[in-house]
Scaffold this active site. Structure first.
Site: not given
Ligand code: KIV
Length: 286
Positions: A66, A134, A136, A203
């Site tokens: 993000s 993390k 997706e 999400e």
């Molecule tokens: O990139 C991000 O900030 C995210 C969150 C919204 C979970 O993936």
């Protein structure tokens, strides 16, 4: 040195407000699920902001892609590169002592397969010092998650709305509506848990479905636009603190109006300079 969070001092092991002299680990996150404890997570993209959140006791900080929309001026998360994530993840790690820092794998850095995912995740762990990554995807990313976890890299999964697929969705629609989509979300959740993820972001999914996923998993769920029953809740910090320009999504609660405050400060400074009130005697050297 023991770090005591000023916001809400509690004894013992709780993730938020607990005392500890070391960084939070994925084992602490697992223990919180066993205790039924809810916990907060925020994004961070620089050392100074990260240090504020660390000292406020936020146990998990996500260097999210993000950053594309919220920090780097892109239209979406899609253009974000590994170099950008690595640079800002290192800054966030340097700004923190207690928070577990999770580095996001950006679009194109893991979709080719497990080996590509491992190469890029390893870079974030070695170069930036993150404690976890993390990525997706549910069933479609299970092979990547499995190799990373087998190789010693803790993985937070991310299912429901996956913003890196914005061009395929044609927007940011709520996911998991209808029986078939709900069943797919449950399969995705089970797949990432079975692959070894230590937590999963949900999400933009209906609250009832997020509650069902949370009940059915032994790893914690972290909701964003997924109702009140997830184990954790995450917000993009610029949304949470009122820094974002314009509309924020409906699920966001704003806890400050930093954009207004910062603009006011800049205007006051400018007026002092133009009017000759700054610098004053106490700001000058002789
Ligand atoms: O990139 C991000 O900030 C995210 C969150 C919204 C979970 O993936």
């Amino acid at each position: 040195m023991t770090h005591v969070t000023p916001a809400r001092k509690q004894s013992g092991t709780s993730l938020y407000g607990g005392t500890s002299s070391r960084r939070i680990t994925v084992r602490d996150i697992a223990a919180a699920k066993e205790r039924g404890e809810k916990w907060p997570m925020l994004t961070a993209y620089d050392a100074m902001t990260a240090s504020v959140f660390d000292q406020a006791g936020i146990p998990v900080l996500l260097v999210g892609d993000s950053m594309g929309n919220c920090h780097l001026g892109y239209e979406s998360t899609v253009p974000v590169t590994m170099d950008e994530i690595a640079l800002l993840s290192a800054a966030v790690v340097r700004g923190t002592r207690r928070s577990l820092v999770v580095g996001d794998l950006p679009f194109g850095s893991y979709q080719e397969g497990p080996v590509q995912a491992l190469r890029n995740a390893t870079r974030l762990v070695k170069e930036a010092g993150v404690g976890a990554v993390k990525l997706e995807g549910g069933e479609r990313s299970a092979d990547q998650i499995e190799l990373l976890v087998r190789s010693g890299v803790p993985v937070m999964a991310h299912i429901g709305l996956t913003p890196q697929s914005v061009n395929a969705y044609g927007g940011y629609p709520v996911q998991g509506r209808g029986e078939e989509a709900a069943q797919q979300l449950l399969r995705d959740a089970k797949a990432v848990q079975d692959a070894g993820a230590f937590a999963v972001v949900l999400e933009l999914v209906p609250a009832e479905l997020a509650a069902e996923v949370t009940r059915s998993l032994h790893i914690p769920t972290v909701g964003i636009g997924a109702g009140p029953d997830c184990d954790g809740q995450v917000l993009v910090w610029t949304d949470m603190a009122g820094m974002t320009d314009g509309r924020v999504p409906r699920f966001v609660k704003q806890y400050a109006q930093l954009r207004q405050g910062l603009g006011d400060a800049a205007r006051a400074f400018a007026e002092d300079v133009v009017g000759g009130a700054y610098p004053a005697e106490e700001h000058s050297f002789h």
